[in-house]
Design a protein around this motif. Structure first.
Motif, short mmCIF file in Angstrom:
data_model
loop_
_atom_site.label_atom_id
_atom_site.label_comp_id
_atom_site.label_asym_id
_atom_site.label_seq_id
_atom_site.Cartn_x
_atom_site.Cartn_y
_atom_site.Cartn_z
N GLN A 282 0.83 -1.21 0.00
CA GLN A 282 0.00 0.00 0.00
C GLN A 282 0.87 1.27 0.00
O GLN A 282 1.79 1.41 0.80
CB GLN A 282 -0.93 0.01 1.22
N ILE A 283 0.56 2.18 -0.91
CA ILE A 283 1.24 3.47 -0.97
C ILE A 283 0.71 4.35 0.16
O ILE A 283 -0.49 4.38 0.43
CB ILE A 283 1.00 4.15 -2.33
N THR A 284 1.61 5.08 0.81
CA THR A 284 1.22 6.05 1.83
C THR A 284 1.53 7.46 1.33
O THR A 284 2.31 7.65 0.38
CB THR A 284 1.97 5.81 3.15
N ILE A 285 0.97 8.44 1.99
CA ILE A 285 1.27 9.83 1.61
C ILE A 285 2.74 10.14 1.89
O ILE A 285 3.36 10.93 1.18
CB ILE A 285 0.32 10.79 2.36
N GLU A 286 3.32 9.48 2.90
CA GLU A 286 4.75 9.64 3.16
C GLU A 286 5.57 9.11 1.99
O GLU A 286 6.63 9.67 1.65
CB GLU A 286 5.14 8.91 4.45
N ASP A 287 5.10 8.05 1.33
CA ASP A 287 5.76 7.56 0.13
C ASP A 287 5.68 8.59 -0.99
O ASP A 287 6.66 8.84 -1.70
CB ASP A 287 5.11 6.25 -0.36
N VAL A 288 4.50 9.18 -1.13
CA VAL A 288 4.25 10.12 -2.22
C VAL A 288 5.21 11.31 -2.14
O VAL A 288 5.79 11.74 -3.15
CB VAL A 288 2.78 10.60 -2.20
N PHE A 289 5.40 11.85 -0.92
CA PHE A 289 6.18 13.07 -0.78
C PHE A 289 7.53 12.85 -0.10
O PHE A 289 8.21 13.81 0.25
CB PHE A 289 5.37 14.14 -0.05
N GLY A 290 7.91 11.60 0.04
CA GLY A 290 9.24 11.27 0.55
C GLY A 290 10.16 10.88 -0.59
O GLY A 290 10.03 11.36 -1.71
N HIS B 40 -2.62 9.75 -6.79
CA HIS B 40 -3.74 9.14 -7.51
C HIS B 40 -3.64 7.61 -7.47
O HIS B 40 -4.66 6.91 -7.36
CB HIS B 40 -3.75 9.63 -8.96
N PHE B 41 -2.41 7.07 -7.58
CA PHE B 41 -2.24 5.62 -7.44
C PHE B 41 -2.71 5.16 -6.06
O PHE B 41 -3.33 4.10 -5.92
CB PHE B 41 -0.77 5.24 -7.64
N MET B 42 -2.37 5.94 -5.03
CA MET B 42 -2.79 5.60 -3.68
C MET B 42 -4.31 5.57 -3.58
O MET B 42 -4.90 4.65 -2.98
CB MET B 42 -2.22 6.62 -2.68
N LEU B 43 -4.98 6.55 -4.17
CA LEU B 43 -6.44 6.59 -4.16
C LEU B 43 -7.02 5.40 -4.93
O LEU B 43 -8.04 4.83 -4.51
CB LEU B 43 -6.94 7.90 -4.75
#
Length: 721
Positions: free
Chosen positions: A24-32, A526-529
């Protein structure tokens, strides 16, 4: 777009990401750093055509250096300069070679002013003697070496200076610069933001003269923003910001003679805008581009500094507007290469030095998207275009005479090129929805790949661990047009189920969101969503770019009308798909996209259940002159165009769930837009959600800001879509 090509892209996408582990992608992944790609920072081709330099940061010892590499082998040849060899271990973040490559101008300790402008500390480094000379003992703007590397011109406190490197003498050549009144050699806020340049001065070819633009902004209204900080009392940032229909800076052009120390005012018949100046190959001939206020008449003027006369060389007119670009190259005879949309698509032209058309070099129902330059030896022009589809970029070469065109890039996706100084080689940057950025060395005459320099396969492998379903490209037919579209579906997509849909768009004039290139931060969100059960869709509607001038300029004088109609119609069509829950369609966007999403949930209140607007324009009356009047003329001339498509005047239509977000220190789209929107919604007794981020600009970032922001947006969608 060719249907066969789209199908192949989709099939390729699915094959790349099959058998993934569904992490699962997290928002920390997105902006890290999870999806961070490697690049080639500050690539510069050396004059010998066989070597290049890049800026390299060493995080282990906190140093930075300019490293030299061979094109042919990609091996490191030498360290040109390292911060460890500079006074105080000066950590520079930019470098610029002199024309003869004997010196380097190194900049660091920068303090941002606006989006592109900054103050900084600068040294001139002599490569032979290894001596670094401080340019000025205070922070300065836009220092630039003279062609013979003997002097540096720069701006300090709105005044122009020249430093003689041979004796260290500094000459102040203007004295009237005052903050929020007079600026010499640096653009004002609106020029920087909308004409895209900061340095408003240029050396001539032999370094004997400096041309500079002077901005008199005394009549421009002031805008102020509270800066809250951590102190007991907030402070204010006050700057000149011309809103649509208000006064702009009075601009004038001047030429300073280094020997006589005299400054001459160039007679230009009171131009409204001077968006570009550039010296030609003749040391006394300066090219100047001027625009009228509506920006639908552009003049190219040659000024002769020897006799103080000006001559109109070329005039371009358009019913809507004429774009200003940096696509201007002077040949040895002072004929010039130029790009124009006058045929209905952006193409390359060759003119004589008197402005007579010699040849239209490229033609067709497609756009030249980047002009790279001209090789004198082979008489070839190098450029990028969308000839193979509006979502694709390829690199080409063509003769100055318009013959012998060759496609130099081979892979389907987005290709861009950085050529060696002699145009014999180029480094191609390629990416697509299935390939992260890849840097390869190619031969310019035929495009043959010689060597791979950088790839980002680890990022692809990392993304595969999350089992995401890549974008699918297609077109959607609405309002008489086939519009480009991409779709991201859930990992476990089942056509027998019904899914909520979130539409993302920007939609501004000439923009593009649907393109076959690698992913950015919003894409990973968007992938996370999608992993959480949403279908995410993006549609480039009327007014967006790379499909011809007519398609791009259809929104003239009515920003927010046709673009919104297209998003509403697309949403309705998506709602007819058997796997889409037509009662759960949302839309979001940032800046122009926030303007769009606000209008969409109001005008399309029967279609959209939820909308997120980040840093939106809510009335074009609040935005700057150059951008707004280019597309809308002035509010005095076009009041209905400004108001009929302003979401402020449609708040009574709100039925769905609306989240409004802004940074309080946004110098671009002022928080005033959101505050007026909030008041209108309150007086209409409409319930909505909103968030203000203190002291954050148009980008709304810093520390954990992005993580908190996107968490808020994610939770809003979970609760309301």
């Amino acid at each position: 777009m060719r249907k066969l090509l789209v199908s192949l892209l989709i099939l390729s996408s699915f094959s790349v990401f099959v058998n993934a582990q569904n992490q699962q992608i997290t928002i920390e992944d997105v902006f890290g750093s999870t999806f961070r790609t490697r690049g080639m920072d500050a690539l510069h081709s050396l004059n010998n055509g066989t070597q290049y330099t890049v800026l390299q940061h060493n995080r282990k010892n906190n140093s930075v250096s300019v490293e030299m590499y061979n094109y042919a082998t990609s091996t490191q040849v030498a360290t040109v300069v390292s911060s460890s060899n500079l006074p105080g271990n000066f950590y520079f973040t930019s470098y610029e070679f002199s024309n003869d490559e004997s010196k380097l101008l190194l900049g660091g300790a920068s303090e941002p002013i606006y989006r592109h402008s900054q103050l900084g500390t600068y040294y001139v480094y002599d490569i032979k003697t290894k001596v670094a000379t401080l340019v000025f003992d205070k922070k300065i703007q836009e220092p630039t070496l003279s062609p013979d590397a003997s002097k540096v011109a720069f701006v300090h406190n709105n005044n122009m200076y020249v430093k003689d490197l041979s004796n260290g003498a500094v000459k102040q050549i203007t004295t009237d610069g005052v903050k929020n009144q007079i600026i010499n050699g640096i653009t004002d806020w609106v020029y920087e933001e909308e004409f895209g340049f900061v340095r408003a001065f240029e050396w001539n070819t032999n370094g004997s003269k400096l041309a500079f633009i002077r901005f008199d902004e005394r009549e421009v209204p002031e805008f102020s923003m509270d800066i809250y900080g951590n102190g007991l009392y907030p402070t204010q940032q006050v700057f000149k910001y011309p809103k649509a229909g208000e006064a702009n800076s009075n601009v004038s052009l001047h030429v300073y003679d280094i020997s006589s120390k005299e400054t001459v005012t160039v007679a230009l018949d009171n131009p409204y805008y001077i968006p570009r100046i550039k010296w030609t190959n003749e040391s006394n001939i300066l090219s100047v581009r001027t625009l009228n206020r509506h920006q639908n008449e552009l003049d190219l003027i040659f000024y002769n500094a020897a006799n103080n006369t000006s001559e109109l060389i070329l005039k371009e007119t358009d019913k809507a507007y004429v774009d200003v670009t940096d696509d201007l190259t002077f040949l040895a005879d002072n004929s010039f290469i130029w790009t124009s949309e006058k045929s209905g698509h952006n193409h390359i032209y060759h003119y004589s030095k008197t402005g007579k058309l010699i040849n239209q070099v490229t033609s067709g129902n497609w756009e030249v998207t980047s002009y790279y330059g001209y090789d004198v030896k082979s008489k070839q022009i190098f450029y990028q275009s969308v000839e193979n589809g509006s979502i694709i970029r390829d690199v080409y070469t063509i003769g100055l005479n318009g013959k012998n065109k060759k496609r130099l890039s081979a892979e389907i996706g987005t290709n861009s090129a950085k050529f060696s100084a002699n145009f014999s080689l180029f480094i191609n940057t390629y990416s697509s929805i299935t390939t992260p950025p890849r840097y390869t060395l190619h031969r310019s005459k035929d495009g043959k790949m010689l060597k791979e320099i950088v790839n980002n396969t680890p990022v692809l492998e990392k993304l595969m661990e999350f089992g995401v379903t890549p974008k699918e490209f297609s077109t959607i037919s609405v309002n008489g047009y086939d519009l480009n579209m991409w779709t991201i579906k859930p990992n476990d997509f089942n056509p027998d189920k019904k899914y909520p849909v979130l539409m993302f768009q920007y939609s501004g004039p000439g923009s593009q969101q649907v393109a076959n290139r690698w992913y950015s931060g919003n894409d990973y969100w968007h992938f996370m969503l999608a992993q959480q059960g949403y279908i995410v869709v993006c549609v480039d509607g009327r007014g967006t770019g790379f499909k011809g001038a007519k398609f791009k300029k259809i929104t003239q004088k009515e920003l927010g009308k046709f673009e919104v109609e297209d998003q509403i119609a697309a949403a309705k069509k998506l709602g007819e798909l058997p796997y889409v829950d037509a009662n759960r369609i949302g839309i979001w966007g940032w800046s122009y996209g926030g303007f769009m999403s606000s209008n969409a949930i109001l005008k399309g209140n029967e279609v959209f259940k939820a909308a997120i607007a980040v840093a939106p324009v809510t009335s074009w009356r609040f935005y700057d002159t150059v951008y707004t009047e280019r597309y809308m003329t002035t509010p005095q001339e076009n009041p209905s165009g400004y108001d009929q498509n302003s979401p402020i005047y449609h708040v009574d239509k709100l039925k769905g769930n609306y989240l409004l977000i802004h940074g309080s220190a946004d110098d671009n789209v002022h928080v005033q837009n959101t505050m007026v929107m909030i008041e209108a919604l309150v007086q209409a007794n409409k319930q909505f959600e909103w968030a203000i981020y203190p002291d954050k600009n148009h980008g709304i970032y810093g520390g954990n800001t992005r993580i908190q922001l996107y968490t808020k947006m994610t939770e809003f969608l979970k609760e309301n879509l």
